[in-house]
Enzyme design. Structure first.
Site, short mmCIF file in Angstrom:
data_model
loop_
_atom_site.label_atom_id
_atom_site.label_comp_id
_atom_site.label_asym_id
_atom_site.label_seq_id
_atom_site.Cartn_x
_atom_site.Cartn_y
_atom_site.Cartn_z
N TYR A 89 0.77 -1.29 0.00
CA TYR A 89 -0.03 -0.12 -0.05
C TYR A 89 0.78 1.17 -0.06
CZ TYR A 89 -3.86 3.16 1.72
OH TYR A 89 -4.52 4.23 1.74
N LYS A 110 1.10 3.93 -2.95
CA LYS A 110 0.75 5.31 -2.74
C LYS A 110 1.71 6.32 -3.21
CE LYS A 110 -3.62 4.53 -1.45
NZ LYS A 110 -4.61 5.16 -2.46
#
Length: 260
Positions: free
Chosen positions: A155, A159
């Site tokens: 993640y 991102k």
């Protein structure tokens, strides 16, 4: 600040942040395409928007499937004639330390966040360039686009990568009057975050209350979650901003958790 007669497509918009943005855009006059893996849930959002007098349509879309993304964008353009705003919002999470994380789980998270953003970008840019009237691409980043946290490697990596994608789009899209920015929320009480609380409690050996107090909100200035309305307001201003004075940027909304 209105979006009258603009057409917006938002991925992962059947709930959480995506739904909040869609509903806000519709109130400001936009036609909103609710793109989601769960078509039934997307249609429920469409009904709610229409009941409030807004214009909306549901689109079944797996953002990791190139053909599905292309078909979704094509359907929106066929229905409404154009695409002015595209928001890459679809996301998932996986909580696990790196040394036990499987490549399959890594790929699953990165594919939704990063590959999905690329596929939407590619399809949206071709349409926006063809229209010759500009457009706006927004990416749903996170404070984890700026900082790392344990147990969230895919993640955090995805991102962070959205910042690079956004900046490249800002450079390439400028000649076609396409603007782009990344929204970086702090923790918002969405189903994605609610699911993380017990997972992190188990992984860290602490209570769920401690996860909220000592992990999620410990670095905010007021120990408050960012709200859905907060992020919808940021997304509205970025979509309606009139010039390229604001492009290629990352806008953090996190109650002071991260300060640029």
């Amino acid at each position: 600040m209105q979006l009258t007669d603009r057409t917006a497509l938002i991925t992962g918009a059947a709930g959480g942040i995506g739904r909040a943005i869609a509903e806000r855009y519709a109130r400001e006059g936009a036609r909103v395409a609710i793109a989601d893996l769960n078509l039934d849930a997307a249609e429920a959002v469409v009904r709610a928007i229409r009941e409030q007098g807004g214009k909306a349509m549901a689109v079944a879309m797996d953002v990791t499937d190139e053909a599905a993304v292309e078909a979704g964008v094509t359907r929106v353009v066929q229905e409404w004639g154009r695409l002015d705003i595209a928001i890459a919002n679809a996301g998932i999470q996986h909580i696990e330390p790196l040394h036990t994380l499987s490549f399959a789980d890594w790929r699953k998270v990165v594919s939704v966040h990063l590959d999905g953003a690329f596929l939407l970008t590619s399809a949206a840019l071709r349409q926006m360039y063809q229209q010759q009237s500009g457009g706006c691409l927004l990416y749903m980043g996170s404070v984890h686009s700026k900082l790392a946290s344990p147990l969230k490697a895919p993640y955090v990596a995805a991102k962070h990568a959205l910042l690079g994608l956004c900046r490249t789009v800002a450079k390439e899209g400028a000649a076609h009057r396409v603007r782009t920015n990344v929204i970086c929320p702090g923790f918002v009480r969405t189903p994605l975050v609610d699911k993380q609380i017990p997972e992190q409690a188990a992984a860290l050996g602490i209570s769920e209350e401690a996860v909220i107090r000592d992990v999620m909100l410990k670095d905010t200035v007021d120990r408050e979650f960012t709200t859905l309305d907060d992020i919808a307001e940021v997304a509205l201003h970025l979509a309606a901003f009139p010039t390229a004075a604001l492009t290629g940027q990352s806008i953090v909304a996190s109650h002071g958790w991260y300060m640029q």
